[in-house]
Design a protein around this motif. Structure first.
Motif, PDB file in Angstrom:
ATOM      1  N   ASN A 173      22.775  26.896   7.559  1.00 17.15           N
ATOM      2  CA  ASN A 173      22.966  27.572   8.578  1.00 17.15           C
ATOM      3  C   ASN A 173      21.673  27.468   9.437  1.00 17.15           C
ATOM      4  O   ASN A 173      21.756  28.167  10.461  1.00 17.15           O
ATOM      5  CB  ASN A 173      23.768  28.862   8.390  1.00 17.15           C
ATOM      6  CG  ASN A 173      22.700  29.788   7.599  1.00 17.15           C
ATOM      7  OD1 ASN A 173      21.361  29.461   7.338  1.00 17.15           O
ATOM      8  ND2 ASN A 173      23.163  30.782   7.026  1.00 17.15           N
ATOM      9  N   HIS A 493      23.318  34.666  -1.017  1.00 13.27           N
ATOM     10  CA  HIS A 493      24.178  33.825  -0.219  1.00 13.27           C
ATOM     11  C   HIS A 493      25.275  34.679   0.184  1.00 13.27           C
ATOM     12  O   HIS A 493      25.891  34.469   1.609  1.00 13.27           O
ATOM     13  CB  HIS A 493      24.328  32.503  -1.086  1.00 13.27           C
ATOM     14  CG  HIS A 493      25.527  31.693  -0.426  1.00 13.27           C
ATOM     15  ND1 HIS A 493      25.307  31.221   0.903  1.00 13.27           N
ATOM     16  CD2 HIS A 493      26.565  31.232  -0.889  1.00 13.27           C
ATOM     17  CE1 HIS A 493      26.436  30.424   1.165  1.00 13.27           C
ATOM     18  NE2 HIS A 493      27.289  30.501   0.329  1.00 13.27           N
ATOM     19  N   GLY A 497      24.175  35.729   3.717  1.00 13.42           N
ATOM     20  CA  GLY A 497      24.327  34.611   4.210  1.00 13.42           C
ATOM     21  C   GLY A 497      23.098  33.613   4.038  1.00 13.42           C
ATOM     22  O   GLY A 497      22.956  32.570   4.869  1.00 13.42           O
ATOM     23  N   TRP A 644      23.344  39.985   9.641  1.00  9.91           N
ATOM     24  CA  TRP A 644      23.059  39.770   8.142  1.00  9.91           C
ATOM     25  C   TRP A 644      22.143  41.385   7.803  1.00  9.91           C
ATOM     26  O   TRP A 644      21.508  41.159   6.854  1.00  9.91           O
ATOM     27  CB  TRP A 644      22.215  38.617   7.804  1.00  9.91           C
ATOM     28  CG  TRP A 644      22.735  37.259   7.893  1.00  9.91           C
ATOM     29  CD1 TRP A 644      24.284  37.017   7.465  1.00  9.91           C
ATOM     30  CD2 TRP A 644      22.324  36.236   8.781  1.00  9.91           C
ATOM     31  NE1 TRP A 644      24.420  35.609   7.988  1.00  9.91           N
ATOM     32  CE2 TRP A 644      23.308  35.163   8.634  1.00  9.91           C
ATOM     33  CE3 TRP A 644      21.294  36.346   9.429  1.00  9.91           C
ATOM     34  CZ2 TRP A 644      23.347  34.059   9.258  1.00  9.91           C
ATOM     35  CZ3 TRP A 644      21.117  34.914  10.230  1.00  9.91           C
ATOM     36  CH2 TRP A 644      21.943  33.677  10.217  1.00  9.91           C
TER      37      TRP A 644
END
Length: 664
Positions: A173, A493, A497, A644
């Motif tokens: 990402n 993760h 993320g 996040w």
């Protein structure tokens, strides 16, 4: 066109390479990522999947119609339920053919179907299934390709599912602006051998300088931290040695050498040891101030405090804590004046090491390009710049200078659970699981070697480079490669993320997206280059830097600059040791950062790290508990916090994941 453009070559599309990736190991053709190479796999004829999807157990058909010569060569005849026709499989070479193999000897590597032989063509030559290119058939648990599948450049590669301690299925990402390729010369095994010899000589010269000028041994790990600190400010091109720094004096080396002057101090175990150390320091301080001079005031202060300490030592009934307190007092009084007396000498050591490093790097560069010039490969002064400034998903370093044909082979053998690679008599060892991991990274990331012709040479060069970086003493360089446990990566993760590691290597990475110390050796295995040269505009990152104070400070500066410049979601979760006696500059900067959203502390002995040498250590030694606390700091811009952010529930999951399994 979308805001984020996909480059012509993306790491997981592999459009420039077909699926027929093979390499030669000990003269035998193998699929480098076949399941037959997995630990514990025993070779047996391939199980084929019928058209209904059920798995069948193939039985050899009658072998009486096969000549004895073919039977001796390992050929057997089987029935394909999918194609409803027989095929021939060689259990020795893993080769599969739709037609009976020729009796005459053929080169199975360059002419697997015997097309160039004198045998007449097969009567079914027009059958598409029988005219397809021959491929190396993978071992068990993989499906046979449909007979109509021709090996086109865009064919999807077979899945590789063996991943016990990594997860390369995680997509990135992280978004960056397209950047130019790397113009460093490609790594060569013979150059890494030369680098190792010259670096060993540098380490020896450092030891000799410390011993001859200051009467001390070179501080433990000081040379390794010097390499890291110098690269923070280096503008040169050598991947390991700094050759273009604004100051010749390394603050890291200066500080560590000075800390061991006039004598190296260690925490004593008993009162007797503490008394001896106090007396040694007093005598050494007086000797240094007498021999090297200094200001009259400094000499007076040192002599007066030393005499007072000698008188105090004659008094009885002192306990362990008394000796430690007295030593701390003496050092506070004397060290500034001792430092002033030794300053010129220690700066001379730092300057000498820097100049030696520049000379070493020059020799390496000249020799490297001499080899490449003999192969008509010329140095590229300036890399071509991207024609347009566009955003792309991050991709591995692209090496622009081509690799020459490598003359000397790398011999590969397997012993127990390790692969042993020998190049011109020098052996490098790696755990078999990590060898398979490098195969997968190479398959995903390498652009210029679809046939794996240079794979073994590049793995050997990679191992030799990192062993050169670590040093030669037992456990030296251990802290440079420590990694978070798998449970923490999985949590990062899933919950935050995270898809990218800021400080890793091909040997210890969890994701296929990571930054590492070296562009040249690591780029073929997925590295995005050094983190201080990497400028993302979006993404979620994990950062666990080597324990070098200057590098950790530069990391904080870099992250804060990136967070300031980007308005897209950007997040860095930083793990550093909780050193508070005294606190490091990086720790104080993190705690006071305007981008800090939260900080937590993992207590000593209540969390663990993966072994710094996990690629060679036994499985039962893979984890060790941290003897110090670890500070975890969340640095995020507003968009990153919204996406996040470290909520109470998310942080709780991270704390649970960080606990050693036996304590849960």
């Amino acid at each position: 066109m979308s805001e984020i453009e996909q480059p012509a070559m993306v790491e997981n599309s592999c459009t420039e390479r077909g699926d027929n990736v093979s390499t030669k190991i000990n003269g035998m053709p193998t699929n480098p990522l076949s399941d037959a190479q997995m630990p514990g796999h025993v070779h047996k004829p391939l199980q084929h999947q019928s058209s209904t999807g059920s798995m069948g157990s193939p039985e050899p058909l009658g072998s009486e119609d096969l000549p004895d010569q073919l039977l001796q060569q390992g050929w057997r005849k089987f029935w394909s339920k999918r194609e409803n026709m027989p095929y021939y499989f060689n259990k020795l070479t893993n080769q599969s053919l739709w037609e009976m193999p020729p009796l005459a000897p053929v080169d199975t590597l360059t002419d697997p179907l015997g097309i160039s032989s004198d045998h007449p063509p097969h009567p079914h030559l027009g059958d598409k299934r029988l005219s397809r290119p021959s491929i190396d058939i993978p071992d068990q648990q993989q499906k046979r390709r449909l007979s109509g599948d021709v090996m086109s450049p865009t064919a999807k590669r077979p899945a590789f599912t063996y991943s016990p301690f990594w997860n390369f299925e995680v997509p990135t990402n992280v978004v960056i602006y397209e950047r130019p390729p790397c113009t460093l010369p490609p790594p060569l095994p013979e150059m890494e051998q030369l680098r190792a010899q010259l670096m060993l000589k540098l380490r020896q010269q450092y030891q000799e300088l410390c011993h001859s000028r200051e009467g001390i041994d070179a501080p433990t790990e000081s040379f390794n931290r010097w390499l890291l600190e110098r690269k923070v400010v280096d503008m040169g091109t050598d991947p390991m040695l700094a050759t273009a720094c604004t100051s010749e004096v390394s603050q890291s080396m200066y500080r560590e050498v000075m800390n061991d002057i006039p004598v190296k101090l260690v925490k004593p175990k008993y009162s007797g040891d503490a008394r001896k150390q106090l007396l040694r320091y007093a005598e050494a301080a007086k000797k240094m101030i007498d021999s090297r001079g200094g200001t009259p005031e400094g000499r007076k202060v040192v002599k007066w405090n030393v005499e007072e300490t000698v008188v105090w030592l004659r008094k009885p009934n002192a306990i362990y804590e008394d000796y430690l307190e007295r030593l701390a007092h003496l050092k506070r009084q004397c060290q500034p004046h001792v430092t002033e007396a030794a300053k010129t000498s220690v700066e001379g050591i730092c300057t000498k090491m820097y100049n030696l490093a520049c000379d070493t790097a020059k020799k390496l560069k000249e020799k490297h390009w001499e080899i490449l010039n003999e192969c008509n490969i010329r140095e590229i002064p300036d890399p071509p710049q991207p024609p347009h400034r566009r955003k792309i998903f991050c991709q591995p370093v692209h090496m622009l200078v081509p690799c020459p044909r490598l003359q000397h082979p790398v011999e590969l053998t397997q012993e127990n659970e390790q692969h042993i690679m020998k190049y011109r008599g020098e052996a490098m060892k790696i755990n078999s699981s990590h060898f398979y991991k490098l195969e997968q990274l190479y398959k995903i990331s390498c652009r210029d070697d679809s046939r794996f012709d240079n794979y073994l040479h590049r793995v050997w060069s990679l191992l030799r480079r990192y062993h050169t970086l670590f040093g030669n003493q037992p456990n030296e360089g251990l802290s440079l490669q420590g990694a978070l446990p798998l449970s923490v990566f999985e949590c990062l993760h899933r919950v935050f993320g995270v898809t990218f590691e800021c400080f890793a290597s091909p040997l210890n990475c969890y994701f296929r997206q990571y930054c590492s110390a070296f562009n040249d050796t690591d780029g073929y295995f997925g590295s995005r280059g050094p983190i201080l040269s990497f400028h993302p505009v979006c993404g979620s990152f994990e950062a666990n830097p080597p324990f070098c104070e200057e590098l950790m400070e530069a990391m904080v500066d870099h992250f804060e600059g990136l967070l300031t410049e980007s308005s897209e979601p950007l997040s860095f979760i930083v793990f550093i040791p909780e050193w508070r006696d005294p606190p490091t500059e990086a720790l104080m900067r993190l705690e006071s950062s305007p981008f800090k959203r939260k900080q937590i502390i993992l207590p000593p002995f209540e969390h663990e790290y993966r072994h710094g040498f996990q690629h060679v250590c036994p499985k039962d030694s893979m984890h060790h508990k941290a003897a110090h606390g670890t500070l975890v700091v969340f640095l995020q811009n507003d968009a990153g916090f919204d996406k996040w952010g470290p909520t109470t529930e998310r942080v709780k999951e991270l704390l649970i994941a960080a606990k050693p399994k036996q304590s849960l």
